[in-house]
Scaffold this active site. Sequence first.
Site, PDB file in Angstrom:
ATOM      1  N   LYS A  71       0.825  -1.212   0.000  1.00  0.00           N
ATOM      2  CA  LYS A  71       0.000   0.000   0.000  1.00  0.00           C
ATOM      3  C   LYS A  71       0.861   1.265   0.000  1.00  0.00           C
ATOM      4  CE  LYS A  71      -3.748  -2.341   2.452  1.00  0.00           C
ATOM      5  NZ  LYS A  71      -4.573  -2.542   1.289  1.00  0.00           N
ATOM      6  N   CYS A  72       1.881   1.268  -0.828  1.00  0.00           N
ATOM      7  CA  CYS A  72       2.860   2.355  -0.874  1.00  0.00           C
ATOM      8  C   CYS A  72       2.797   3.022  -2.244  1.00  0.00           C
ATOM      9  CB  CYS A  72       4.250   1.761  -0.629  1.00  0.00           C
ATOM     10  SG  CYS A  72       5.617   2.938  -0.753  1.00  0.00           S
ATOM     11  N   GLY A  73       3.171   4.275  -2.302  1.00  0.00           N
ATOM     12  CA  GLY A  73       3.242   4.964  -3.583  1.00  0.00           C
ATOM     13  C   GLY A  73       4.260   4.323  -4.522  1.00  0.00           C
TER      14      GLY A  73
END
Length: 194
Positions: A71-73
Amino acid sequence: MKNLIFLGCLLLLVSAYSISRTHDSKANPISSNSEKTKSFYEFSMKDLDGKEVDFNSFKGKKIMVVNVASKCGYTPQYEALQKLYSENSDKLVILGFPANNFGGQEPGTSEEIKSFCSENYGVTFPMFEKVSVKGFDKHPIYRWLTDAAMNGWNNEEPSWNFCKYMIDEKGELIKYFPFKVDPLDQEIIDLINA
């Protein structure tokens, strides 16, 4: 009086021993019982299926160790990592280490992480159980990667998800790449082909 003399001699010996030990540790900060002697190949870990993987099985290939998160950019780097692995699997293995150290961006279980990586990015490179990559509970593999006394030169910890550590065919750490460096960066390609 004899007890006092004996006590004085004992204190003198203890002081001399202490000074000697301090001098030795400054002259040789890597003591013989440190983990510097531990090779990358001496590690083993459970993969996302709970199967123990012996890192000895990676001998003879370059290895990229990456702390990953769902769930990271930077999560889209999975795509580039998979492409890099697919195109170079004869000489490179990528090891993914899910970690929840940065912004709680890897909250999932092993099953959820495996499903996410497979369904969204077709990941086929080895993925391991979730670890901590910094702090008091840092996993031993990341202690080795981030402590110059153990790996020979590097103290750089992951500063975010998707930091990359390159290890050569002999199991020696050779390069650190921060999270912003694309897995398909020319410097990485050149390192793999060197």
